[in-house]
Design a protein around this motif. Structure first.
Motif, PDB file in Angstrom:
ATOM      1  N   VAL A  76       0.763  -1.134   0.108  1.00  0.00           N
ATOM      2  CA  VAL A  76      -0.267   0.166  -0.117  1.00  0.00           C
ATOM      3  C   VAL A  76       0.864   1.160  -0.073  1.00  0.00           C
ATOM      4  N   ILE A  77       0.658   2.265  -0.812  1.00  0.00           N
ATOM      5  CA  ILE A  77       1.388   3.447  -0.798  1.00  0.00           C
ATOM      6  C   ILE A  77       0.659   4.160   0.303  1.00  0.00           C
ATOM      7  N   GLU A  78       1.660   4.855   1.272  1.00  0.00           N
ATOM      8  CA  GLU A  78       1.469   5.619   2.039  1.00  0.00           C
ATOM      9  C   GLU A  78       0.972   7.053   1.483  1.00  0.00           C
ATOM     10  N   ARG A  79      -0.058   7.652   1.799  1.00  0.00           N
ATOM     11  CA  ARG A  79      -0.377   9.043   1.632  1.00  0.00           C
ATOM     12  C   ARG A  79      -1.331   9.587   2.464  1.00  0.00           C
ATOM     13  N   PRO A  80      -1.660  11.023   2.409  1.00  0.00           N
ATOM     14  CA  PRO A  80      -2.615  11.409   3.463  1.00  0.00           C
ATOM     15  C   PRO A  80      -3.956  11.137   3.087  1.00  0.00           C
ATOM     16  N   TYR A  81      -4.629  11.021   4.126  1.00  0.00           N
ATOM     17  CA  TYR A  81      -6.212  10.685   4.178  1.00  0.00           C
ATOM     18  C   TYR A  81      -6.726  11.778   5.075  1.00  0.00           C
ATOM     19  N   ALA A  82      -7.953  12.032   4.638  1.00  0.00           N
ATOM     20  CA  ALA A  82      -8.727  13.195   5.588  1.00  0.00           C
ATOM     21  C   ALA A  82     -10.203  12.657   5.685  1.00  0.00           C
ATOM     22  N   ALA A  83     -10.866  13.130   6.733  1.00  0.00           N
ATOM     23  CA  ALA A  83     -12.248  12.933   7.073  1.00  0.00           C
ATOM     24  C   ALA A  83     -12.722  13.945   7.778  1.00  0.00           C
ATOM     25  N   ILE A  84     -14.021  14.381   7.351  1.00  0.00           N
ATOM     26  CA  ILE A  84     -14.565  15.523   8.157  1.00  0.00           C
ATOM     27  C   ILE A  84     -16.031  15.269   8.671  1.00  0.00           C
ATOM     28  N   GLU A  85     -16.326  15.512   9.831  1.00  0.00           N
ATOM     29  CA  GLU A  85     -17.488  15.151  10.624  1.00  0.00           C
ATOM     30  C   GLU A  85     -18.422  16.423  10.941  1.00  0.00           C
ATOM     31  N   LEU A 134      -1.550  13.933  11.192  1.00  0.00           N
ATOM     32  CA  LEU A 134      -0.650  14.932  10.557  1.00  0.00           C
ATOM     33  C   LEU A 134      -1.519  16.334  11.013  1.00  0.00           C
ATOM     34  N   ASP A 135      -2.696  16.426  11.084  1.00  0.00           N
ATOM     35  CA  ASP A 135      -3.369  17.623  11.491  1.00  0.00           C
ATOM     36  C   ASP A 135      -4.923  17.299  12.014  1.00  0.00           C
ATOM     37  N   ARG A 136      -5.246  18.314  12.639  1.00  0.00           N
ATOM     38  CA  ARG A 136      -6.680  18.381  12.997  1.00  0.00           C
ATOM     39  C   ARG A 136      -7.304  19.800  13.286  1.00  0.00           C
ATOM     40  N   ALA A 137      -8.406  19.739  12.797  1.00  0.00           N
ATOM     41  CA  ALA A 137      -9.174  21.176  13.094  1.00  0.00           C
ATOM     42  C   ALA A 137     -10.419  20.991  13.392  1.00  0.00           C
ATOM     43  N   SER A 138     -11.109  21.977  14.116  1.00  0.00           N
ATOM     44  CA  SER A 138     -12.415  22.095  14.684  1.00  0.00           C
ATOM     45  C   SER A 138     -12.936  23.510  14.760  1.00  0.00           C
ATOM     46  N   LYS A 139     -14.318  23.473  14.398  1.00  0.00           N
ATOM     47  CA  LYS A 139     -14.725  24.818  14.545  1.00  0.00           C
ATOM     48  C   LYS A 139     -16.410  24.560  15.185  1.00  0.00           C
ATOM     49  N   GLN A 140     -16.616  25.209  16.097  1.00  0.00           N
ATOM     50  CA  GLN A 140     -17.869  25.067  16.562  1.00  0.00           C
ATOM     51  C   GLN A 140     -19.125  25.411  15.419  1.00  0.00           C
ATOM     52  N   SER A 141     -20.338  24.676  15.984  1.00  0.00           N
ATOM     53  CA  SER A 141     -21.344  24.775  14.858  1.00  0.00           C
ATOM     54  C   SER A 141     -22.987  24.875  15.399  1.00  0.00           C
ATOM     55  N   ARG A 142     -23.596  25.699  14.781  1.00  0.00           N
ATOM     56  CA  ARG A 142     -24.996  25.895  15.488  1.00  0.00           C
ATOM     57  C   ARG A 142     -26.047  24.775  14.955  1.00  0.00           C
ATOM     58  N   LEU A 143     -25.536  23.799  14.150  1.00  0.00           N
ATOM     59  CA  LEU A 143     -26.543  23.104  13.291  1.00  0.00           C
ATOM     60  C   LEU A 143     -27.398  22.381  14.304  1.00  0.00           C
ATOM     61  N   GLY A 144     -26.686  21.703  15.588  1.00  0.00           N
ATOM     62  CA  GLY A 144     -27.622  21.060  16.507  1.00  0.00           C
ATOM     63  C   GLY A 144     -28.665  22.018  17.103  1.00  0.00           C
ATOM     64  N   SER A 189     -12.896  26.816   4.624  1.00  0.00           N
ATOM     65  CA  SER A 189     -11.647  26.975   5.075  1.00  0.00           C
ATOM     66  C   SER A 189     -10.693  25.618   5.358  1.00  0.00           C
ATOM     67  N   PHE A 190     -11.529  24.665   5.663  1.00  0.00           N
ATOM     68  CA  PHE A 190     -11.145  23.385   5.877  1.00  0.00           C
ATOM     69  C   PHE A 190     -10.344  22.874   4.147  1.00  0.00           C
ATOM     70  N   GLY A 191     -10.931  23.357   3.194  1.00  0.00           N
ATOM     71  CA  GLY A 191     -10.506  23.191   1.953  1.00  0.00           C
ATOM     72  C   GLY A 191      -9.240  23.658   1.642  1.00  0.00           C
ATOM     73  N   GLU A 192      -9.042  24.717   2.009  1.00  0.00           N
ATOM     74  CA  GLU A 192      -7.782  25.488   1.899  1.00  0.00           C
ATOM     75  C   GLU A 192      -6.564  24.857   2.846  1.00  0.00           C
ATOM     76  N   LEU A 193      -7.101  24.459   3.990  1.00  0.00           N
ATOM     77  CA  LEU A 193      -5.921  23.694   4.655  1.00  0.00           C
ATOM     78  C   LEU A 193      -5.463  22.157   3.906  1.00  0.00           C
ATOM     79  N   LEU A 194      -6.764  21.684   3.206  1.00  0.00           N
ATOM     80  CA  LEU A 194      -6.384  20.217   2.737  1.00  0.00           C
ATOM     81  C   LEU A 194      -5.550  20.462   1.397  1.00  0.00           C
ATOM     82  N   GLN A 195      -5.578  21.573   0.735  1.00  0.00           N
ATOM     83  CA  GLN A 195      -4.953  21.898  -0.391  1.00  0.00           C
ATOM     84  C   GLN A 195      -3.287  21.702  -0.090  1.00  0.00           C
ATOM     85  N   GLY A 196      -2.983  22.081   1.076  1.00  0.00           N
ATOM     86  CA  GLY A 196      -1.541  21.930   1.820  1.00  0.00           C
ATOM     87  C   GLY A 196      -1.135  20.515   1.626  1.00  0.00           C
ATOM     88  N   TYR A 197      -1.955  19.675   1.647  1.00  0.00           N
ATOM     89  CA  TYR A 197      -1.710  18.131   1.857  1.00  0.00           C
ATOM     90  C   TYR A 197      -1.792  17.533   0.403  1.00  0.00           C
TER      91      TYR A 197
END
Length: 529
Positions: free
Chosen positions: A19-28, A50-60, A83-91
């Motif tokens: 398996v080729i090692e590469r970055p994976y990402a998930a958003i909840e 490699l990285d984490r990011a979290s923002k509070q949300s009013r959805l609930g 904003s997460f998309g911009e961060l992920l472009q770096g990977y």
């Protein structure tokens, strides 16, 4: 806190997939926040965060008060995901590379379809709403990984795995490592807070009385599957549990923490007795964190007090790690087999609740799998469908609990309205239909539950039900006499030869009655010799 799972040296003789090692990402996209994880996954399935990011949300708050997501909630979500998309472009990752899931708030939002469409158009992210059953499955993957070095936590005694979220509380019960049941309860930090505000309008000290009533009802239901006083391992997941572990373990919280029962209860009571402002000042929390942690820890404390455990295990894991592990679980066949065993254990636990004929179900399951394996060329199905057949064979007769007459329809109803660990709603719909057609009339255009399935699922139902009907006919006497089968094909016949030479008149008669669907689906007439 370390975000790196331990790196292990491959065991001698254990093959490692290429398996080729590469970055994976998930958003909840959760009820209280939108959270991102980026990790590398090596050939052994080990995660390196490699990285984490979290923002509070009013959805609930939007969904649990108004029933839908507000325009402000939509704009907020789009801004966060961009904003997460911009961060992920770096990977080197694009939105199309990312797994994005929505949990309880999106499941319940009346406008979820338009919300997902707007998100896709304006951010490029495709949001997939996971059902509560799949959410539990993903959490289990994350917990198993985090506790990989201490598997005895889950196998040496009965265990409860608990996650308190903003909208729901997910509960898994294991009997010495085997899944007994999983439940998604409408008890969550945001939901409770809004219910208190909107209905009772009582001071904060009444929250405990309100929670106690709800949790007692939930525990009475759960205890039907496993006596809670027999639970000796209590696993807590979630940001509030990790916060407690961080505070109580001297801020030395790595892969998991083990907390004393009394110490945890005292900490939860201390948080509940403080005002929101006091929590914020003492623990440097935001307002939302202070509010939700106090309620979450109270819920966890009440569940804990129903069990017989003396310690709590808090893995440094979340559903987001589970999403990543699910993407690559095929790398390790042992993980896949472990999950299959847990699905089957959950199906057996459900069958026992309805007092099934265990010996008959086990024999029909064995015969079904022998037939499935012998017919690979004819059905063209894979491992997952084989597991669904196994589950259907175990559960096909549970409808007799309600009434013997028409029990195939009762089986369909019971399965369709139950939860089986590791199976999503589509899987359960397939299993319930397969059980429905193990006898009597084949599928008709007037059968709404069958016609409502996607075309591909209807084909799977036809093939699996045809096999199950033959297997059930071969054990018509419920004696297990037909066993150790060998098979032979002629131009238009599928010959079944048991290893014994006995009088199989009853089984042959039953096969003649139930073999028509097999012949229609596979073009072969089943013959018992």
């Amino acid at each position: 806190m370390s975000d790196v799972y331990p790196h292990k040296t491959p065991q001698p003789g254990k093959s490692v997939p290429d398996v080729i090692e590469r970055p994976y990402a998930a958003i909840e996209i959760g009820s209280t926040g939108i959270r991102l994880i980026v990790a590398e996954i090596d050939a052994k399935g080990e995660l390196k965060i490699l990285d984490r990011a979290s923002k509070q949300s009013r959805l609930g708050r939007d969904v649990f008060t108004m029933g839908s997501i507000s325009r402000d909630g939509l704009r907020e979500t789009i801004a966060i995901l961009n904003s997460f998309g911009e961060l992920l472009q770096g990977y080197g990752l694009q939105p199309s590379d990312i797994q994005v899931i929505g949990t309880s708030a999106l499941r319940e939002a009346a406008n979820r379809d338009t919300f997902i469409d707007r998100i896709g158009l304006q951010t490029g992210f495709h949001v997939r709403i996971v059902e509560d059953i799949e959410e539990t499955h993903l959490m289990y993957l994350a917990v198993k990984k985090a506790l990989e070095d201490e598997r005895s936590f889950l196998t040496r005694s009965n265990a409860m795995i608990l996650e308190v979220g903003g909208g729901t509380t997910e509960v898994m019960l294991l009997k010495k490592g085997q899944m007994v049941s999983s439940h998604s309860l409408s008890i969550g930090t945001l939901r409770i807070d809004e219910q208190i505000r909107e209905s009772a309008r009582q001071p904060r000290q009444f929250i405990e009385m309100y929670l106690e009533s709800n949790i007692k009802t939930a525990c009475d239901m759960i205890a039907e599957d496993l006596p809670l006083d027999s639970v000796r391992t209590f696993v807590l997941i979630g940001s509030d549990a990790r916060f407690a572990a961080y505070c109580l373990s001297g801020k030395m919280f790595s892969h998991y923490a083990v907390l004393d029962r009394t110490q945890f209860i005292e900490f939860a009571d201390s948080m509940a007795s403080m005002s929101t402002e006091e929590c914020m000042a003492q623990y440097h929390l935001s307002w939302n964190e202070a509010e939700s942690y106090a309620v979450g820890l109270t819920i966890e404390r009440m569940f804990l007090e129903k069990t017989g455990t003396e310690s709590i295990i808090v893995p440094n894991a979340s559903i987001r790690e589970g999403i990543l592990l699910a993407q690559v679980q095929g790398m390790d066949p042992t993980i896949e087999e472990e999950l299959r065993r847990q699905v089957i254990a959950s199906a057996r636990a459900l069958a026992k609740r309805f007092r099934y004929d265990e010996a008959h179900a086990a024999h029909v399951k064995t015969l079904s799998l022998e037939l499935f394996d012998a017919l690979k060329k004819e059905h063209g199905l894979g491992k997952h469908e084989r597991m669904l057949l196994e589950v259907a064979a175990i559960l096909h007769d549970i409808g007799t609990f309600l009434r013997t007459s028409g029990h195939h329809r009762h089986s369909e109803y019971l399965i369709a309205n139950s939860e089986i660990f590791g199976l999503n709603r589509e899987d359960i719909n397939i299993v319930s239909n397969v059980a429905r057609y193990h006898r009597k009339t084949p599928p008709l255009s007037t059968h709404v539950n069958y016609i409502g399935l996607p075309r591909e699922s209807r084909i799977v139902v036809l093939k699996l039900a045809a096999i199950l009907r033959v297997a059930d006919a071969l054990d018509r006497s419920h004696s297990g006499r037909v066993r150790d089968l060998s098979f032979e094909r002629t131009e238009d016949r599928f010959i079944i030869r048991p290893s014994q030479s006995l009088d199989f008149s009853l089984e042959k008669l039953s096969l003649a009655e139930k073999g028509d669907m097999f012949e229609d689906v596979f073009g072969l007439l089943p013959i018992l010799m």
